[in-house]
Scaffold this active site. Sequence first.
Site, PDB file in Angstrom:
ATOM      1  N   LYS A 174       0.867  -1.195   0.000  1.00  0.00           N
ATOM      2  CA  LYS A 174       0.000   0.000   0.000  1.00  0.00           C
ATOM      3  C   LYS A 174       0.895   1.234   0.000  1.00  0.00           C
ATOM      4  O   LYS A 174       1.839   1.337   0.797  1.00  0.00           O
ATOM      5  CB  LYS A 174      -0.859  -0.034   1.257  1.00  0.00           C
ATOM      6  CG  LYS A 174      -1.596   1.254   1.543  1.00  0.00           C
ATOM      7  CD  LYS A 174      -2.583   1.018   2.655  1.00  0.00           C
ATOM      8  CE  LYS A 174      -3.078   2.294   3.250  1.00  0.00           C
ATOM      9  NZ  LYS A 174      -4.090   2.082   4.267  1.00  0.00           N
TER      10      LYS A 174
HETATM   11  C1  5RP Z   1      -2.398   4.562   8.267  1.00  0.00           C
HETATM   12  C2  5RP Z   1      -3.097   3.739   7.281  1.00  0.00           C
HETATM   13  C3  5RP Z   1      -4.417   4.223   6.773  1.00  0.00           C
HETATM   14  O1  5RP Z   1      -5.246   3.127   6.636  1.00  0.00           O
HETATM   15  C4  5RP Z   1      -4.199   4.910   5.471  1.00  0.00           C
HETATM   16  O2  5RP Z   1      -3.621   6.144   5.687  1.00  0.00           O
HETATM   17  C5  5RP Z   1      -5.443   4.943   4.542  1.00  0.00           C
HETATM   18  O3  5RP Z   1      -6.343   5.853   4.907  1.00  0.00           O
HETATM   19  P1  5RP Z   1      -6.526   7.260   4.195  1.00  0.00           P
HETATM   20  O4  5RP Z   1      -7.155   6.954   2.850  1.00  0.00           O
HETATM   21  O5  5RP Z   1      -7.425   7.988   5.116  1.00  0.00           O
HETATM   22  O6  5RP Z   1      -5.169   7.893   4.022  1.00  0.00           O
HETATM   23  O7  5RP Z   1      -2.638   2.707   6.888  1.00  0.00           O
HETATM   24  O8  5RP Z   1      -1.234   3.964   8.646  1.00  0.00           O
END
Ligand code: 5RP
Length: 263
Positions: A174
């Site tokens: 991610k």
């Molecule tokens: C934080 C994360 C969150 O899940 C990630 O930031 C995704 O959320 P957003 O779309 O609000 O940024 O992994 O560590």
Amino acid sequence: MDWGLKNRMSKIIKPDTGRSVMLAVDHGYFLGPTSRLEDPKKTISPLAPYADSIMLTRGVLRSSVDPSLFNSVVLRVSGGTSIIGEDLANEGIITCMEEALRLNASGIALSIFVGSKYERQTLLSLAELVDSGERHGMPVLAVTAVGKELGKRDARFLALSCRIAAEIGAHIVKTYYCDDFEKVVDGCPAPIVVAGGPKMTEKEALELTHKSISKGAIGVDMGRNIWQSEHPVPMIKAVRKIVHEDATAKEAYDLFKKLAKNK
Ligand code: 5RP
């Protein structure tokens, strides 16, 4: 891949499209009661039917998610720091594999902090989780570039972080969208999902989703840009339209406006 691992992966990445809409609701683990996520049950319930997977901690899963829910769960298993603490990057493992299996998670997620003082510690945690994940048939999602590292959100840094995560064996990575995002995707042999980041307009968030998908991401793991919207359900439906139906950003935004108006 072993059967169990493949089966779990197919609950996160839908086999018919090869794509995924993950709903991120794990923010409280370091941010506390984030705006519009104060009561996780209220936030999650209406959105859950439209998410292929929900990313959250075990505490919120137990307290706020109906176990009869159809969707799959990606359990955040790293943490131990807070937004007001010394260093957000100093994370450890907060949930063991046995617990992830007991909770019937389809995947586990941890953050890595490449370029930080805790780079080695978080990368070794990833390696341990991947070893354990392979033993138990549990996919591991590596989250890159959170916290201070966010400041370095360019293709060179994100490509480095994502590639390292994939080399260590993360099954999904991610990261954030950036200029030259295709360089990040091309250099990462694992599938990439994109985080939304801080709230922007719905139009901008749908454009970001479209650009991410058209440049090779297999989906999103989006939080605030869905549940901080005035119209979260229309928003997640519009995101799905791009991810699973290859809609343009305009088509998705038109859908969002139509659904929001008819609410
Ligand atoms: C934080 C994360 C969150 O899940 C990630 O930031 C995704 O959320 P957003 O779309 O609000 O940024 O992994 O560590």
